[in-house]
Design an enzyme around this catalytic site. Sequence first.
Site, PDB file in Angstrom:
ATOM      1  N   ARG A  99      95.382  66.084 -15.445  1.00  0.00           N
ATOM      2  CA  ARG A  99      96.437  65.232 -14.894  1.00  0.00           C
ATOM      3  C   ARG A  99      97.251  66.054 -13.901  1.00  0.00           C
ATOM      4  O   ARG A  99      97.250  67.278 -13.945  1.00  0.00           O
ATOM      5  CB  ARG A  99      97.339  64.715 -16.014  1.00  0.00           C
ATOM      6  CG  ARG A  99      96.603  63.923 -17.102  1.00  0.00           C
ATOM      7  CD  ARG A  99      97.552  63.534 -18.224  1.00  0.00           C
ATOM      8  NE  ARG A  99      96.875  62.735 -19.244  1.00  0.00           N
ATOM      9  CZ  ARG A  99      96.278  63.229 -20.319  1.00  0.00           C
ATOM     10  NH1 ARG A  99      96.270  64.545 -20.513  1.00  0.00           N
ATOM     11  NH2 ARG A  99      95.685  62.442 -21.189  1.00  0.00           N
ATOM     12  N   LYS A 138     101.208  65.554 -22.367  1.00  0.00           N
ATOM     13  CA  LYS A 138     101.464  64.143 -22.644  1.00  0.00           C
ATOM     14  C   LYS A 138     101.272  63.795 -24.115  1.00  0.00           C
ATOM     15  O   LYS A 138     101.981  62.963 -24.667  1.00  0.00           O
ATOM     16  CB  LYS A 138     100.529  63.290 -21.773  1.00  0.00           C
ATOM     17  CG  LYS A 138     100.763  61.802 -21.863  1.00  0.00           C
ATOM     18  CD  LYS A 138      99.834  61.068 -20.915  1.00  0.00           C
ATOM     19  CE  LYS A 138     100.036  59.558 -20.995  1.00  0.00           C
ATOM     20  NZ  LYS A 138      99.125  58.823 -20.073  1.00  0.00           N
ATOM     21  N   HIS A 207      95.147  61.272  -8.308  1.00  0.00           N
ATOM     22  CA  HIS A 207      94.759  61.064  -9.709  1.00  0.00           C
ATOM     23  C   HIS A 207      93.285  60.694  -9.834  1.00  0.00           C
ATOM     24  O   HIS A 207      92.678  60.892 -10.895  1.00  0.00           O
ATOM     25  CB  HIS A 207      95.623  59.969 -10.329  1.00  0.00           C
ATOM     26  CG  HIS A 207      95.360  59.748 -11.792  1.00  0.00           C
ATOM     27  ND1 HIS A 207      95.784  60.627 -12.762  1.00  0.00           N
ATOM     28  CD2 HIS A 207      94.688  58.769 -12.440  1.00  0.00           C
ATOM     29  CE1 HIS A 207      95.399  60.189 -13.957  1.00  0.00           C
ATOM     30  NE2 HIS A 207      94.729  59.058 -13.787  1.00  0.00           N
ATOM     31  N   ARG A 210      90.815  63.317 -11.191  1.00  0.00           N
ATOM     32  CA  ARG A 210      90.607  63.355 -12.649  1.00  0.00           C
ATOM     33  C   ARG A 210      89.619  62.269 -13.063  1.00  0.00           C
ATOM     34  O   ARG A 210      88.748  62.508 -13.911  1.00  0.00           O
ATOM     35  CB  ARG A 210      91.945  63.177 -13.365  1.00  0.00           C
ATOM     36  CG  ARG A 210      91.844  62.945 -14.880  1.00  0.00           C
ATOM     37  CD  ARG A 210      93.224  62.918 -15.507  1.00  0.00           C
ATOM     38  NE  ARG A 210      93.262  62.247 -16.796  1.00  0.00           N
ATOM     39  CZ  ARG A 210      92.960  62.808 -17.957  1.00  0.00           C
ATOM     40  NH1 ARG A 210      92.584  64.070 -18.000  1.00  0.00           N
ATOM     41  NH2 ARG A 210      93.037  62.132 -19.086  1.00  0.00           N
ATOM     42  N   HIS A 233      92.649  63.338 -24.854  1.00  0.00           N
ATOM     43  CA  HIS A 233      93.047  62.056 -25.418  1.00  0.00           C
ATOM     44  C   HIS A 233      92.987  62.080 -26.944  1.00  0.00           C
ATOM     45  O   HIS A 233      92.050  62.615 -27.533  1.00  0.00           O
ATOM     46  CB  HIS A 233      92.125  60.937 -24.913  1.00  0.00           C
ATOM     47  CG  HIS A 233      92.463  60.459 -23.537  1.00  0.00           C
ATOM     48  ND1 HIS A 233      93.533  59.632 -23.282  1.00  0.00           N
ATOM     49  CD2 HIS A 233      91.886  60.690 -22.338  1.00  0.00           C
ATOM     50  CE1 HIS A 233      93.601  59.373 -21.987  1.00  0.00           C
ATOM     51  NE2 HIS A 233      92.612  60.008 -21.390  1.00  0.00           N
ATOM     52  N   TYR A 242      84.560  55.444 -20.148  1.00  0.00           N
ATOM     53  CA  TYR A 242      83.689  56.212 -19.249  1.00  0.00           C
ATOM     54  C   TYR A 242      82.244  56.187 -19.732  1.00  0.00           C
ATOM     55  O   TYR A 242      81.317  56.108 -18.933  1.00  0.00           O
ATOM     56  CB  TYR A 242      84.195  57.654 -19.126  1.00  0.00           C
ATOM     57  CG  TYR A 242      85.424  57.755 -18.269  1.00  0.00           C
ATOM     58  CD1 TYR A 242      85.334  57.709 -16.886  1.00  0.00           C
ATOM     59  CD2 TYR A 242      86.680  57.874 -18.834  1.00  0.00           C
ATOM     60  CE1 TYR A 242      86.467  57.781 -16.086  1.00  0.00           C
ATOM     61  CE2 TYR A 242      87.822  57.954 -18.051  1.00  0.00           C
ATOM     62  CZ  TYR A 242      87.708  57.910 -16.673  1.00  0.00           C
ATOM     63  OH  TYR A 242      88.829  57.976 -15.889  1.00  0.00           O
TER      64      TYR A 242
END
Length: 291
Positions: A99, A138, A207, A210, A233, A242
């Site tokens: 990110r 994050k 972005h 990524r 994640h 994905y």
Amino acid sequence: MELGRLDTPMVRDWRAELLGNGVSVSMAAKAYRLLRAVLMTAVKEDQILTRNPCRIPGADQEKAAERPVLTLAQLFKLADIVPPRYRALVLVTAFGCLRWGEVSALQRQDIDTAAGTIRIRQAYTEQRGLGLVLGPPKSRAGRRTVTLPPAVVEVVRDHLAAEVDDDPDAFVFTTESGRPIWRGNLNKLIAWKASVSRIGQPNLHFHDLRHTGNTLAARTGASTRDLMARMGHDSPQAALIYQHATAEADRAIAQALHEAVRTDRKKAKKEQAKDKRKDKGGMKTKERGGK
């Protein structure tokens, strides 16, 4: 406004006003979901309302446009186009699946060129009234170590030698004056819009690097758990997206191969039928000649 006065037409007008003022469908959906969650608390827990007025079908759904995915050739061309100081920034962001806040917060101590890894342990966020704030990633899964391809490690090694102080706390990617890079001044620093136009992707956002990295990683056949770890994640949802896209591409390849086989088989059958007709015609000629 008093909660008791809220009704569905008011919510509908509020959402329409958001969209009419240029707010994207994606952001409007996020705002709608937040309002619905707040009002659900008023209904179920506090019993201030008897009914949630957020009852607009589809208002909670994000319909973001499909983001572009760069080919490897486009990615390396973009890295060659931007100023040399930012070549490594492009490649590390893409191949590390980082990110913006993560890549801009990397320090020399986070880079291990011998092992070919980068460590993500912090991230920059832009907060109104405070500016750039350095803090944790994050999510908990955001703290991770990512291995880079050797070809990218070489670029990083050159970048460290040429652009980064020896201090372990020195930030890896900064402006020429050594200041942290703001997302807003990226275009001015590397002429982003002009650069992406030159590779044929004028609508590419930073972005999307990524996004490209995540897609390339999924195409390797990596497991959901491995993709989650690389992407940072907690939930498998993003990794599955994905993988699903990769599976669809694989099915498309299989379908294209199927069509090629069908075309070839049809052509072969026509040739065989043509040859049979020739053979039958030759036999009849011989029979008449024999008689």
